[in-house]
Write a protein that holds these residues in place. Structure first.
Motif, PDB file in Angstrom:
ATOM      1  N   SER A  67      37.602  38.265  38.032  1.00  0.00           N
ATOM      2  CA  SER A  67      36.796  37.216  37.410  1.00  0.00           C
ATOM      3  C   SER A  67      37.527  36.699  36.173  1.00  0.00           C
ATOM      4  O   SER A  67      37.898  37.482  35.287  1.00  0.00           O
ATOM      5  CB  SER A  67      35.420  37.766  37.026  1.00  0.00           C
ATOM      6  N   ILE A  68      37.762  35.397  36.138  1.00  0.00           N
ATOM      7  CA  ILE A  68      38.541  34.802  35.054  1.00  0.00           C
ATOM      8  C   ILE A  68      37.605  34.362  33.924  1.00  0.00           C
ATOM      9  O   ILE A  68      36.655  33.609  34.146  1.00  0.00           O
ATOM     10  CB  ILE A  68      39.358  33.601  35.562  1.00  0.00           C
ATOM     11  N   THR A  69      37.900  34.840  32.719  1.00  0.00           N
ATOM     12  CA  THR A  69      37.144  34.447  31.534  1.00  0.00           C
ATOM     13  C   THR A  69      37.999  33.515  30.689  1.00  0.00           C
ATOM     14  O   THR A  69      39.175  33.272  30.987  1.00  0.00           O
ATOM     15  CB  THR A  69      36.737  35.671  30.698  1.00  0.00           C
ATOM     16  N   THR A  70      37.429  33.028  29.599  1.00  0.00           N
ATOM     17  CA  THR A  70      38.170  32.106  28.730  1.00  0.00           C
ATOM     18  C   THR A  70      39.327  32.782  28.013  1.00  0.00           C
ATOM     19  O   THR A  70      40.215  32.108  27.486  1.00  0.00           O
ATOM     20  CB  THR A  70      37.225  31.484  27.688  1.00  0.00           C
ATOM     21  N   THR A  71      39.347  34.125  28.003  1.00  0.00           N
ATOM     22  CA  THR A  71      40.435  34.844  27.334  1.00  0.00           C
ATOM     23  C   THR A  71      41.404  35.501  28.305  1.00  0.00           C
ATOM     24  O   THR A  71      42.344  36.181  27.888  1.00  0.00           O
ATOM     25  CB  THR A  71      39.861  35.924  26.396  1.00  0.00           C
TER      26      THR A  71
END
Length: 306
Positions: A67-71
Protein backbone atom coordinates in the motif's frame (compact mmCIF):
# COMPACT_ATOMS: atom_id res chain seq x y z
CA UNK A 1 -4.91 -13.14 -10.33
CA UNK A 2 -1.56 -11.51 -9.52
CA UNK A 3 -1.95 -7.76 -9.95
CA UNK A 4 1.26 -5.76 -9.69
CA UNK A 5 -0.40 -2.34 -9.81
CA UNK A 6 -3.87 -1.53 -8.52
CA UNK A 7 -5.77 1.62 -7.71
CA UNK A 8 -9.08 1.82 -5.89
CA UNK A 9 -11.32 4.88 -6.20
CA UNK A 10 -8.24 6.99 -6.94
CA UNK A 11 -9.18 10.66 -6.96
CA UNK A 12 -7.30 13.91 -7.42
CA UNK A 13 -8.83 17.34 -7.06
CA UNK A 14 -7.27 20.75 -7.62
CA UNK A 15 -9.35 23.34 -5.73
CA UNK A 16 -12.93 22.24 -6.45
CA UNK A 17 -12.22 20.60 -9.79
CA UNK A 18 -11.87 16.83 -9.95
CA UNK A 19 -9.03 15.92 -12.33
CA UNK A 20 -9.12 12.19 -11.58
CA UNK A 21 -12.41 10.75 -10.41
CA UNK A 22 -12.60 7.39 -8.58
CA UNK A 23 -10.32 5.43 -10.93
CA UNK A 24 -9.94 1.72 -10.14
CA UNK A 25 -7.45 0.04 -12.45
CA UNK A 26 -5.77 -3.37 -12.33
CA UNK A 27 -2.46 -4.16 -14.04
CA UNK A 28 -1.37 -7.78 -14.09
CA UNK A 29 2.20 -8.85 -13.51
CA UNK A 30 4.15 -9.27 -16.74
CA UNK A 31 1.66 -7.55 -19.03
CA UNK A 32 1.71 -4.45 -21.20
CA UNK A 33 -1.14 -2.18 -20.14
CA UNK A 34 -2.04 0.44 -22.74
CA UNK A 35 -3.43 3.70 -21.39
CA UNK A 36 -5.60 5.47 -23.97
CA UNK A 37 -7.26 8.85 -23.70
CA UNK A 38 -7.39 12.27 -25.34
CA UNK A 39 -5.23 15.17 -24.20
CA UNK A 40 -6.24 16.29 -20.73
CA UNK A 41 -7.90 12.98 -19.86
CA UNK A 42 -5.64 12.53 -16.82
CA UNK A 43 -3.21 9.80 -17.94
CA UNK A 44 -0.09 11.69 -16.87
CA UNK A 45 -1.65 12.69 -13.54
CA UNK A 46 -2.36 9.04 -12.69
CA UNK A 47 1.17 8.03 -13.66
CA UNK A 48 2.58 10.77 -11.41
CA UNK A 49 0.41 9.56 -8.52
CA UNK A 50 1.73 6.02 -9.02
CA UNK A 51 5.24 7.47 -8.68
CA UNK A 52 4.29 9.64 -5.67
CA UNK A 53 5.12 12.80 -7.62
CA UNK A 54 1.54 13.95 -7.03
CA UNK A 55 -0.38 13.06 -3.88
CA UNK A 56 -3.92 11.69 -4.30
CA UNK A 57 -6.83 13.51 -2.74
CA UNK A 58 -8.40 10.17 -1.86
CA UNK A 59 -8.35 6.52 -2.87
CA UNK A 60 -5.74 3.76 -2.65
CA UNK A 61 -2.67 2.71 -4.63
CA UNK A 62 -1.13 -0.75 -4.27
CA UNK A 63 2.12 -1.63 -6.05
CA UNK A 64 3.74 -5.05 -5.67
CA UNK A 65 1.19 -5.80 -2.95
CA UNK A 66 2.40 -2.78 -0.95
CA UNK A 67 0.00 0.00 0.00
CA UNK A 68 1.54 3.28 -1.14
CA UNK A 69 1.35 6.24 1.23
CA UNK A 70 2.42 9.85 0.72
CA UNK A 71 5.78 9.03 2.34
CA UNK A 72 6.52 5.78 0.48
CA UNK A 73 9.70 5.73 -1.58
CA UNK A 74 11.46 2.35 -1.28
CA UNK A 75 9.16 0.78 -3.89
CA UNK A 76 10.44 3.23 -6.50
CA UNK A 77 13.71 1.32 -6.87
CA UNK A 78 11.77 -1.34 -8.78
CA UNK A 79 10.20 1.17 -11.19
CA UNK A 80 11.65 2.78 -14.29
CA UNK A 81 9.74 5.74 -15.66
CA UNK A 82 9.56 8.40 -18.33
CA UNK A 83 7.04 11.15 -17.64
CA UNK A 84 6.40 14.10 -19.96
CA UNK A 85 9.42 15.86 -21.50
CA UNK A 86 12.67 14.18 -20.36
CA UNK A 87 15.44 16.35 -18.89
CA UNK A 88 19.13 15.59 -19.44
CA UNK A 89 22.56 17.11 -18.99
CA UNK A 90 22.65 18.84 -22.37
CA UNK A 91 26.44 19.19 -22.62
CA UNK A 92 27.08 15.49 -22.02
CA UNK A 93 26.82 12.39 -24.18
CA UNK A 94 24.13 9.74 -23.93
CA UNK A 95 26.58 7.35 -22.25
CA UNK A 96 27.64 9.93 -19.67
CA UNK A 97 24.02 10.78 -18.88
CA UNK A 98 23.31 7.12 -18.21
CA UNK A 99 26.48 6.81 -16.14
CA UNK A 100 25.47 9.75 -13.91
CA UNK A 101 21.98 8.31 -13.53
CA UNK A 102 23.39 4.92 -12.49
CA UNK A 103 25.74 6.57 -9.97
CA UNK A 104 22.77 8.45 -8.52
CA UNK A 105 20.60 5.35 -8.04
CA UNK A 106 23.51 3.13 -7.00
CA UNK A 107 23.40 0.77 -9.98
CA UNK A 108 26.86 -0.55 -10.88
CA UNK A 109 27.23 -2.41 -14.18
CA UNK A 110 29.20 -0.25 -16.65
CA UNK A 111 29.13 -2.92 -19.34
CA UNK A 112 25.33 -2.83 -19.30
CA UNK A 113 25.26 0.86 -20.34
CA UNK A 114 26.51 0.18 -23.86
CA UNK A 115 24.08 -2.70 -24.21
CA UNK A 116 21.16 -0.47 -23.26
CA UNK A 117 22.24 2.21 -25.75
CA UNK A 118 22.43 -0.50 -28.39
CA UNK A 119 18.93 -1.75 -27.49
CA UNK A 120 17.40 1.71 -27.99
CA UNK A 121 19.35 2.47 -31.16
CA UNK A 122 21.82 5.00 -29.76
CA UNK A 123 24.95 2.88 -30.07
CA UNK A 124 26.35 5.24 -32.71
CA UNK A 125 25.68 8.47 -30.80
CA UNK A 126 29.30 8.41 -29.64
CA UNK A 127 30.59 11.79 -28.46
CA UNK A 128 27.52 13.66 -29.66
CA UNK A 129 26.12 15.90 -26.94
CA UNK A 130 22.48 15.57 -25.98
CA UNK A 131 21.84 19.19 -27.00
CA UNK A 132 22.46 18.05 -30.58
CA UNK A 133 19.93 15.20 -30.35
CA UNK A 134 16.69 15.18 -32.28
CA UNK A 135 13.43 14.73 -30.37
CA UNK A 136 13.38 11.09 -31.37
CA UNK A 137 16.90 10.52 -30.06
CA UNK A 138 15.95 12.17 -26.78
CA UNK A 139 12.99 9.82 -26.46
CA UNK A 140 15.25 6.84 -27.01
CA UNK A 141 17.68 8.09 -24.37
CA UNK A 142 14.79 8.58 -21.94
CA UNK A 143 13.71 4.98 -22.49
CA UNK A 144 17.30 3.82 -22.03
CA UNK A 145 17.51 5.67 -18.71
CA UNK A 146 14.23 4.13 -17.55
CA UNK A 147 15.35 0.54 -18.22
CA UNK A 148 19.06 0.73 -17.41
CA UNK A 149 18.62 -0.68 -13.88
CA UNK A 150 16.40 -3.54 -15.12
CA UNK A 151 13.28 -2.50 -13.19
CA UNK A 152 10.34 -4.83 -12.63
CA UNK A 153 7.87 -2.12 -13.59
CA UNK A 154 8.10 0.37 -16.45
CA UNK A 155 5.88 3.47 -16.63
CA UNK A 156 6.18 5.31 -19.94
CA UNK A 157 4.24 8.45 -20.81
CA UNK A 158 4.02 8.84 -24.62
CA UNK A 159 7.34 7.04 -25.32
CA UNK A 160 6.92 7.06 -29.10
CA UNK A 161 6.32 10.80 -29.30
CA UNK A 162 8.55 12.33 -31.98
CA UNK A 163 9.73 9.06 -33.46
CA UNK A 164 9.62 8.25 -37.15
CA UNK A 165 7.92 5.02 -38.32
CA UNK A 166 11.15 3.03 -38.03
CA UNK A 167 11.75 4.38 -34.52
CA UNK A 168 8.18 3.53 -33.50
CA UNK A 169 8.66 -0.03 -34.75
CA UNK A 170 11.93 -0.33 -32.81
CA UNK A 171 10.34 0.91 -29.57
CA UNK A 172 7.38 -1.43 -30.07
CA UNK A 173 9.72 -4.41 -30.48
CA UNK A 174 11.78 -3.22 -27.51
CA UNK A 175 8.78 -3.13 -25.17
CA UNK A 176 7.66 -6.60 -26.23
CA UNK A 177 11.20 -7.89 -25.69
CA UNK A 178 11.35 -6.32 -22.20
CA UNK A 179 8.12 -8.07 -21.30
CA UNK A 180 9.08 -11.43 -22.75
CA UNK A 181 12.77 -11.64 -21.77
CA UNK A 182 12.84 -9.64 -18.55
CA UNK A 183 9.27 -10.14 -17.36
CA UNK A 184 8.71 -6.41 -16.99
CA UNK A 185 5.25 -5.09 -16.27
CA UNK A 186 4.73 -2.07 -18.53
CA UNK A 187 2.23 0.79 -18.29
CA UNK A 188 2.35 2.85 -21.48
CA UNK A 189 0.27 5.77 -22.67
CA UNK A 190 0.02 6.83 -26.29
CA UNK A 191 -2.10 8.80 -28.73
CA UNK A 192 -1.24 6.33 -31.49
CA UNK A 193 -4.01 3.82 -30.92
CA UNK A 194 -2.76 1.37 -33.55
CA UNK A 195 0.55 1.01 -31.71
CA UNK A 196 -1.19 0.24 -28.43
CA UNK A 197 -3.35 -2.30 -30.25
CA UNK A 198 -0.29 -4.09 -31.59
CA UNK A 199 1.46 -4.62 -28.22
CA UNK A 200 -1.00 -4.23 -25.33
CA UNK A 201 -2.39 -7.15 -23.35
CA UNK A 202 -4.94 -4.89 -21.65
CA UNK A 203 -6.22 -1.41 -22.43
CA UNK A 204 -7.63 1.21 -20.10
CA UNK A 205 -9.60 4.06 -21.68
CA UNK A 206 -9.58 7.30 -19.70
CA UNK A 207 -11.80 10.27 -20.47
CA UNK A 208 -12.41 13.39 -18.37
CA UNK A 209 -10.58 11.78 -15.47
CA UNK A 210 -12.71 8.63 -15.42
CA UNK A 211 -11.75 5.10 -16.44
CA UNK A 212 -14.60 4.31 -18.82
CA UNK A 213 -13.28 0.94 -20.00
CA UNK A 214 -10.71 -1.64 -18.90
CA UNK A 215 -10.57 -4.77 -21.01
CA UNK A 216 -8.11 -7.47 -22.06
CA UNK A 217 -7.27 -7.26 -25.75
CA UNK A 218 -8.08 -10.96 -26.20
CA UNK A 219 -11.59 -10.35 -24.82
CA UNK A 220 -11.99 -7.28 -27.00
CA UNK A 221 -11.01 -9.19 -30.13
CA UNK A 222 -13.45 -11.95 -29.29
CA UNK A 223 -16.40 -9.59 -29.10
CA UNK A 224 -15.23 -7.17 -31.78
CA UNK A 225 -18.03 -7.20 -34.25
CA UNK A 226 -17.88 -6.66 -37.95
CA UNK A 227 -20.28 -4.65 -40.08
CA UNK A 228 -21.64 -6.14 -43.29
CA UNK A 229 -22.16 -3.44 -45.90
CA UNK A 230 -24.60 -4.17 -48.73
CA UNK A 231 -25.50 -2.22 -51.87
CA UNK A 232 -29.10 -3.06 -52.80
CA UNK A 233 -31.84 -1.68 -55.04
CA UNK A 234 -34.44 -1.41 -52.26
CA UNK A 235 -32.85 -0.79 -48.83
CA UNK A 236 -36.17 -0.29 -47.03
CA UNK A 237 -37.54 -3.68 -48.07
CA UNK A 238 -34.13 -5.32 -47.53
CA UNK A 239 -33.95 -3.91 -44.01
CA UNK A 240 -37.39 -5.34 -43.19
CA UNK A 241 -36.51 -8.77 -44.61
CA UNK A 242 -33.24 -9.03 -42.67
CA UNK A 243 -34.72 -7.85 -39.39
CA UNK A 244 -37.66 -10.25 -39.60
CA UNK A 245 -35.62 -13.28 -40.65
CA UNK A 246 -32.34 -12.82 -38.76
CA UNK A 247 -33.18 -10.33 -35.99
CA UNK A 248 -30.33 -8.23 -37.37
CA UNK A 249 -29.43 -4.67 -36.46
CA UNK A 250 -29.82 -2.95 -39.85
CA UNK A 251 -29.16 0.70 -40.64
CA UNK A 252 -30.01 2.45 -43.91
CA UNK A 253 -26.99 4.59 -44.73
CA UNK A 254 -28.22 6.11 -48.01
CA UNK A 255 -30.48 5.33 -50.97
CA UNK A 256 -28.61 2.11 -51.81
CA UNK A 257 -26.49 1.15 -48.78
CA UNK A 258 -27.24 -0.96 -45.70
CA UNK A 259 -25.05 -1.61 -42.66
CA UNK A 260 -25.83 -4.86 -40.81
CA UNK A 261 -24.50 -5.55 -37.30
CA UNK A 262 -24.97 -8.15 -34.54
CA UNK A 263 -25.41 -10.95 -37.03
CA UNK A 264 -24.06 -14.51 -36.78
CA UNK A 265 -24.98 -15.67 -40.28
CA UNK A 266 -22.50 -15.47 -43.14
CA UNK A 267 -22.97 -12.62 -45.64
CA UNK A 268 -23.70 -15.22 -48.34
CA UNK A 269 -26.77 -16.42 -46.41
CA UNK A 270 -28.05 -12.85 -46.05
CA UNK A 271 -27.49 -12.24 -49.74
CA UNK A 272 -29.31 -15.44 -50.76
CA UNK A 273 -32.31 -14.54 -48.61
CA UNK A 274 -32.59 -11.10 -50.17
CA UNK A 275 -32.26 -12.38 -53.75
CA UNK A 276 -34.94 -15.02 -53.14
CA UNK A 277 -37.28 -12.20 -52.11
CA UNK A 278 -36.63 -10.07 -55.18
CA UNK A 279 -33.88 -7.77 -53.90
CA UNK A 280 -30.95 -7.04 -56.22
CA UNK A 281 -27.65 -7.19 -54.29
CA UNK A 282 -24.87 -5.41 -56.16
CA UNK A 283 -22.05 -5.44 -53.56
CA UNK A 284 -21.29 -7.08 -50.21
CA UNK A 285 -18.34 -6.13 -47.99
CA UNK A 286 -17.39 -7.02 -44.42
CA UNK A 287 -15.91 -4.08 -42.50
CA UNK A 288 -13.96 -4.91 -39.34
CA UNK A 289 -13.90 -2.39 -36.51
CA UNK A 290 -10.42 -1.34 -35.39
CA UNK A 291 -9.36 -0.45 -31.87
CA UNK A 292 -9.16 3.17 -33.02
CA UNK A 293 -12.82 3.12 -34.05
CA UNK A 294 -13.72 1.42 -30.78
CA UNK A 295 -11.76 4.06 -28.84
CA UNK A 296 -13.34 6.98 -30.69
CA UNK A 297 -16.77 5.46 -30.17
CA UNK A 298 -16.19 5.13 -26.42
CA UNK A 299 -14.87 8.68 -26.09
CA UNK A 300 -17.84 10.06 -28.02
CA UNK A 301 -20.20 8.36 -25.59
CA UNK A 302 -21.25 5.23 -27.47
CA UNK A 303 -20.39 1.56 -27.29
CA UNK A 304 -21.16 -0.51 -30.35
CA UNK A 305 -20.61 -3.74 -28.42
CA UNK A 306 -23.42 -3.18 -25.93
Amino acid sequence: MNYLIQTHQLTKRFTEQSIINKVSMNIKEGEIYGFLGPNGAGKTTIMKMLLNLIKPTSGEITIQHQSITTTSYEYLENIGSMIEYPIFYEELTAYKNLQIHCDYIGYKDPNHLKKVLDIVGLQKSGKKQVKEFSLGMRQRLAIARSIVAKPKILILDEPINGLDPIGIKEVRELLVMLKQQYGMTILISSHIVSEIESIADTIGVLNHGELIEEIAMCSLREKQQSTVEMIVNDPTKAKQLLEEKFNANVQIINATTLHIQKIVEKPSILTKHLILHGIDVDEVETIHQSLEEYFVNLISGGNQYV
